[in-house]
Design a protein around this motif. Sequence first.
Motif, short mmCIF file in Angstrom:
data_model
loop_
_atom_site.label_atom_id
_atom_site.label_comp_id
_atom_site.label_asym_id
_atom_site.label_seq_id
_atom_site.Cartn_x
_atom_site.Cartn_y
_atom_site.Cartn_z
N LEU A 46 0.82 -1.21 0.00
CA LEU A 46 0.00 0.00 0.00
C LEU A 46 0.86 1.26 0.00
CD1 LEU A 46 -2.69 -1.13 2.59
CD2 LEU A 46 -3.04 -0.87 0.13
N THR A 47 1.98 1.21 0.70
CA THR A 47 2.89 2.36 0.72
C THR A 47 3.47 2.60 -0.66
OG1 THR A 47 3.44 1.97 3.04
CG2 THR A 47 4.99 3.30 1.74
N ARG A 48 3.91 1.53 -1.31
CA ARG A 48 4.47 1.69 -2.66
C ARG A 48 3.42 2.15 -3.66
NH1 ARG A 48 6.80 -3.15 -0.93
NH2 ARG A 48 5.28 -4.36 -2.15
N TYR A 49 2.22 1.62 -3.54
CA TYR A 49 1.15 1.98 -4.48
C TYR A 49 0.66 3.40 -4.23
CZ TYR A 49 -3.04 1.24 -7.35
OH TYR A 49 -4.01 1.33 -8.32
N GLY A 50 0.62 3.79 -2.95
CA GLY A 50 0.14 5.11 -2.56
C GLY A 50 -1.21 5.02 -1.89
N ARG A 51 -1.29 5.53 -0.64
CA ARG A 51 -2.55 5.47 0.10
C ARG A 51 -3.68 6.16 -0.65
NH1 ARG A 51 -5.32 8.92 3.51
NH2 ARG A 51 -6.57 7.90 5.14
N GLY A 52 -3.45 7.40 -1.06
CA GLY A 52 -4.50 8.13 -1.76
C GLY A 52 -4.91 7.46 -3.05
N ARG A 53 -3.94 6.96 -3.77
CA ARG A 53 -4.24 6.28 -5.04
C ARG A 53 -5.10 5.04 -4.80
NH1 ARG A 53 0.30 3.23 -8.73
NH2 ARG A 53 -1.04 2.66 -10.51
N PHE A 54 -4.76 4.27 -3.74
CA PHE A 54 -5.54 3.07 -3.44
C PHE A 54 -6.96 3.42 -3.03
CE2 PHE A 54 -7.03 -0.29 -0.55
CZ PHE A 54 -6.92 -1.38 -1.39
N LEU A 55 -7.12 4.42 -2.17
CA LEU A 55 -8.46 4.80 -1.73
C LEU A 55 -9.29 5.35 -2.90
CD1 LEU A 55 -7.72 6.44 1.72
CD2 LEU A 55 -8.60 4.14 1.26
N ASP A 56 -8.63 6.08 -3.80
CA ASP A 56 -9.34 6.55 -5.00
C ASP A 56 -9.82 5.38 -5.84
OD1 ASP A 56 -8.97 9.18 -4.28
OD2 ASP A 56 -7.29 9.52 -5.65
N LEU A 57 -8.97 4.35 -5.95
CA LEU A 57 -9.36 3.17 -6.73
C LEU A 57 -10.54 2.45 -6.07
CD1 LEU A 57 -8.79 1.28 -9.13
CD2 LEU A 57 -7.19 0.04 -7.63
N MET A 58 -10.52 2.34 -4.75
CA MET A 58 -11.63 1.70 -4.06
C MET A 58 -12.92 2.51 -4.23
SD MET A 58 -10.47 -1.15 -2.87
CE MET A 58 -9.57 -1.12 -4.44
N ALA A 59 -12.80 3.84 -4.22
CA ALA A 59 -13.98 4.69 -4.43
C ALA A 59 -14.54 4.49 -5.83
CB ALA A 59 -13.60 6.16 -4.22
N GLU A 60 -13.66 4.24 -6.79
CA GLU A 60 -14.10 4.01 -8.16
C GLU A 60 -14.73 2.63 -8.32
OE1 GLU A 60 -12.08 3.23 -12.55
OE2 GLU A 60 -10.92 4.25 -11.00
N LEU A 61 -14.13 1.61 -7.74
CA LEU A 61 -14.59 0.24 -7.95
C LEU A 61 -15.71 -0.16 -6.99
CD1 LEU A 61 -11.16 -1.56 -8.48
CD2 LEU A 61 -12.78 -0.79 -10.23
N GLU A 62 -15.74 0.43 -5.79
CA GLU A 62 -16.75 0.14 -4.76
C GLU A 62 -16.94 -1.37 -4.54
OE1 GLU A 62 -19.93 3.23 -3.87
OE2 GLU A 62 -20.06 3.05 -6.05
N PRO A 63 -15.89 -2.04 -4.04
CA PRO A 63 -16.06 -3.46 -3.74
C PRO A 63 -17.09 -3.66 -2.64
CG PRO A 63 -14.06 -2.62 -2.75
CD PRO A 63 -14.58 -1.53 -3.63
N ASP A 64 -17.72 -4.83 -2.63
CA ASP A 64 -18.68 -5.15 -1.57
C ASP A 64 -17.97 -5.36 -0.24
OD1 ASP A 64 -21.38 -5.67 -3.14
OD2 ASP A 64 -19.75 -6.51 -4.33
N PHE A 65 -16.73 -5.92 -0.29
CA PHE A 65 -15.96 -6.18 0.92
C PHE A 65 -14.54 -5.67 0.73
CE2 PHE A 65 -19.03 -9.73 0.66
CZ PHE A 65 -19.73 -9.50 1.83
N LEU A 66 -14.00 -5.07 1.79
CA LEU A 66 -12.59 -4.75 1.88
C LEU A 66 -12.06 -5.42 3.13
CD1 LEU A 66 -10.04 -3.30 0.93
CD2 LEU A 66 -10.82 -1.26 2.16
N LEU A 67 -11.15 -6.36 2.97
CA LEU A 67 -10.57 -7.10 4.08
C LEU A 67 -9.20 -6.53 4.39
CD1 LEU A 67 -11.38 -10.77 2.91
CD2 LEU A 67 -12.88 -9.12 4.07
N ALA A 68 -8.90 -6.34 5.68
CA ALA A 68 -7.62 -5.75 6.08
C ALA A 68 -7.26 -6.23 7.47
CB ALA A 68 -7.72 -4.22 6.08
N ASN A 69 -5.95 -6.17 7.79
CA ASN A 69 -5.57 -6.38 9.18
C ASN A 69 -5.49 -5.01 9.86
OD1 ASN A 69 -2.98 -5.24 8.72
ND2 ASN A 69 -2.11 -7.26 8.24
#
Length: 292
Positions: free
Chosen positions: A164-187
Amino acid sequence: MLGVIGDLVEDVIVWVGGPVRHGTDTESRVFRRRGGSGANVASFAADLGPTRFMGCVGADPAGDRVIGDLESERVDVRVVRRGETGTIVVLIDGQGERTMFPNRGASTLLDAVPDEWLSGLSLLHVPAYSFSAEPLGAAVIDAIRRVKDVGGRVSVDASSTGMLTRYGRGRFLDLMAELEPDFLLANSDESAFLGLLVDGVTGTERWRLPSTTVVTKSGPQATIIDVPNQPQDEVEVPAVEEVRDLTGAGDAFAAGFLSGYLRTRDLREAAVLGHASAARVLTSPGASTAGG
């Protein structure tokens, strides 16, 4: 049917016998296992229901082995063969914690997902690792959109804070906002990094989407299920007597949780199945239930 797009690689698991002695030998035990986050989820889920894995594997003997291993676990394997099969070296310390050295190899070379691979899927699961390299990232995003267009559900695993650090936090959250998965799993570490609402872990700023349920695991602490517009729910984790190797525990949880959800449509029951699935791998080398 549950479908998974992701990595299928060879894991080299090193159980370190003591502190690493720089510049000389350190006693260890070494195991070779079929690995890859996506393949791990598919393997564990196949014990619970019909499961399909989709990816790219090298046109080499290592690729033959990992495909054969996954097929022997009753997974419907759909792969392209090109490049060289990836390898991940995983160092495991005395507390079971992992330090990983990934070479993903052919796993990143998947450039398209055929329609027939997606046919019949009720839910598509994607580790976030799959977004972090091209052409795999674009192929996965396209597949997610196609599954959602026909009414299927989508799950994303946050994978690792390093990724996530390499990809970029903001970039990842923007992608999730675009795709709107039903589930996001995280530790809990990934939730903290992303700013998800988990009491005592995250900061004051909360990230959420109106249609994404966030499931946060925290080792032996309760798993938190955060459904939009509902109070958070906590599901206790049964105690495990011995933890020798955490590799694959998150993937095993995802397999149990998603398979349980497809079976019951009950999130608490799904989390219970996820915990039971994860507990099976904690005493074994790598993402397996084979003893060390």
